[in-house]
Design a protein around this motif. Structure first.
Motif, PDB file in Angstrom:
ATOM      1  N   GLN A   9     -10.019 -19.380  17.755  1.00  0.00           N
ATOM      2  CA  GLN A   9      -8.934 -20.102  18.405  1.00  0.00           C
ATOM      3  C   GLN A   9      -7.733 -20.239  17.487  1.00  0.00           C
ATOM      4  OE1 GLN A   9     -10.811 -23.744  19.592  1.00  0.00           O
ATOM      5  NE2 GLN A   9     -11.406 -22.939  21.578  1.00  0.00           N
ATOM      6  N   THR A  16      -5.931 -23.171  24.776  1.00  0.00           N
ATOM      7  CA  THR A  16      -6.886 -22.099  24.540  1.00  0.00           C
ATOM      8  C   THR A  16      -7.343 -21.456  25.843  1.00  0.00           C
ATOM      9  OG1 THR A  16      -9.046 -21.549  23.605  1.00  0.00           O
ATOM     10  CG2 THR A  16      -8.801 -23.747  24.507  1.00  0.00           C
ATOM     11  N   ALA A  18     -10.258 -19.771  25.750  1.00  0.00           N
ATOM     12  CA  ALA A  18     -11.616 -19.420  25.353  1.00  0.00           C
ATOM     13  C   ALA A  18     -12.570 -19.422  26.540  1.00  0.00           C
ATOM     14  CB  ALA A  18     -12.113 -20.377  24.276  1.00  0.00           C
ATOM     15  N   GLU A  55      -6.974 -15.159  18.555  1.00  0.00           N
ATOM     16  CA  GLU A  55      -5.923 -15.787  19.354  1.00  0.00           C
ATOM     17  C   GLU A  55      -4.643 -15.939  18.523  1.00  0.00           C
ATOM     18  OE1 GLU A  55      -5.849 -20.107  21.025  1.00  0.00           O
ATOM     19  OE2 GLU A  55      -7.099 -18.921  22.362  1.00  0.00           O
ATOM     20  N   GLU A 258     -10.390 -30.373  24.021  1.00  0.00           N
ATOM     21  CA  GLU A 258     -10.075 -30.303  22.601  1.00  0.00           C
ATOM     22  C   GLU A 258      -9.712 -31.658  22.017  1.00  0.00           C
ATOM     23  OE1 GLU A 258      -7.492 -27.279  19.845  1.00  0.00           O
ATOM     24  OE2 GLU A 258      -6.593 -27.993  21.690  1.00  0.00           O
TER      25      GLU A 258
END
Length: 392
Positions: A9, A16, A18, A55, A258
């Motif tokens: 990340q 993100t 992800a 990323e 997060e």
């Protein structure tokens, strides 16, 4: 998947994608929040040809990290996750060691085609691009390594009576191993066993709960990890619109917003930092060897085998290193770890206690101005101010 896929990340605060790539990979993807975690995960996998989804963050930090990955894992495939790149950026990322690029919102067909190309063509038939030496991470200067070997070997011989006497005293004072080992992060984010003479009782950690009233830094209790959600595609899809730009951190078996994760980590680390006045866990021998820095002498063996240098930035515990991966702090890892360093002599030389931010700035200064003259000045200051005055 024949090869492990690691998703790195862009760091705290960035949005993100992800979760999207976890779904594209059918769950066969490990998401890590930063470079130290990535290196530990890649080392643990044991596969010389991992696929790394990187990323994009900012050009400077990206190029530095990609060069480091390429130097440490030369057979890996590095795929940059980014939007549009201009010609200059494209050239810079390729020269650093990137193999390909994907959009963060790429579709399943494009993702599968890229992974298939990597595994069936790039790995099997075409040598993966190897960066030139100038593109690698930090490399120890010959003058510094030569001095380290001579100094550490000579010190071990000269101090062998002290080393032997200390080992005997530690063993007689309390049961347990003579040497204490802990995992630390050094230059290029490499993790190694950090050696010290044991100065605490072997049951030190288990006694923490019995001594909470002595803790000068007792903080609030961490909240239960209620924000974790089982890694189920339907749940992930439902959560994405609701997180309002916070981003998702994805582990092997759960996802968590997060911001929630960062708050939990901050609370846990604040509570984990324990400092006692006249800490009863320290043995009698331990108190003496700490006062005169004798407990640090086993690090001479770390220096001899190349984990550390005589002068450098102190190697950090894993949890501290994971918080210093932004643009402004990464430079501190681009130099060797050291037995002594700039902020240690500043502190011991009469400047008083330094704040964490001041220590970081001195670490960065040393990394950017590393030279024989600076090392000599630090060594001379260390000899004149090695006695610690803190009874902690």
């Amino acid at each position: 998947m024949k090869h492990p896929i690691i998703y790195i990340q862009a760091g705290a605060g960035s949005r993100t994608h992800a979760a999207h790539f976890v779904q594209l990979a059918g769950g066969h993807l490990r998401v890590v929040p930063n470079m130290p975690s990535a290196i530990r995960t890649l080392d643990a996998s044991g596969d010389p040809r991992p696929i790394i989804l990187f990323e994009r963050r900012t050009r400077k930090i990206d190029l530095q990290n990609i060069r480091l990955l390429r130097s440490q894992y030369p057979q890996s495939a590095i795929i940059l996750l980014t939007g549009t790149l201009d010609a200059t950026e494209r050239k810079a990322y390729l020269e650093a060691g990137t193999n390909s690029a994907l959009r963060p919102d790429t579709d399943a067909a494009t993702f599968d085609r890229t992974i298939r190309f990597i595994t069936e063509y790039a790995f099997r038939y075409k040598p993966v691009h190897t960066a030139q030496p100038r593109l690698t991470g930090f490399r120890m200067p010959l003058w510094k390594r030569s001095f380290d070997v001579l100094a550490s070997a000579g010190a071990i011989v000269l101090l062998s009576p002290v080393l032997l006497a200390t080992a005997v005293a530690v063993r007689l004072d309390s049961p347990g191993p003579v040497i204490y080992r802990s995992k630390r992060v050094g230059s290029n984010y490499r993790v190694f066993d950090f050696l010290k003479f044991r100065s605490m009782r072997t049951d030190a950690d288990s006694r923490l709960r019995e001594m909470e009233e002595l803790n000068q830094y007792a903080g609030q209790q961490p909240q239960p990890k209620a924000a974790r959600i089982a890694l189920d595609p339907a749940e992930v899809e439902r959560l994405i619109p609701a997180i309002d730009g916070q981003g998702l951190l994805v582990s092997d078996d759960f996802v968590i917003p997060e911001q929630e994760h960062l708050q939990q980590v901050e609370t846990e680390q604040r509570n984990a930092f324990v400092k006692f006045e006249n800490d009863p866990r320290i043995t009698r021998t331990g108190r003496f060897i700490r006062k005169y820095s004798i407990d640090e002498l086993p690090q001479l063996f770390n220096i001899l085998r190349g984990d550390m240098s005589v002068v450098g930035n102190r190697p950090l515990p894993l949890y501290e290193a994971e918080h210093l991966t932004s643009d402004e702090y990464i430079d501190r890892f681009m130099c060797p770890s050291g037995l002594t360093g700039l902020w240690q002599v500043e502190k011991r030389g009469g400047a008083g206690k330094l704040s964490p931010e001041e220590r970081k700035r001195l670490d960065i200064y040393y990394a950017r101005h590393l030279s024989p003259l600076l090392d000599l000045k630090i060594i001379l200051k260390t000899f004149t101010a090695f006695i610690q005055k803190e009874n902690v």
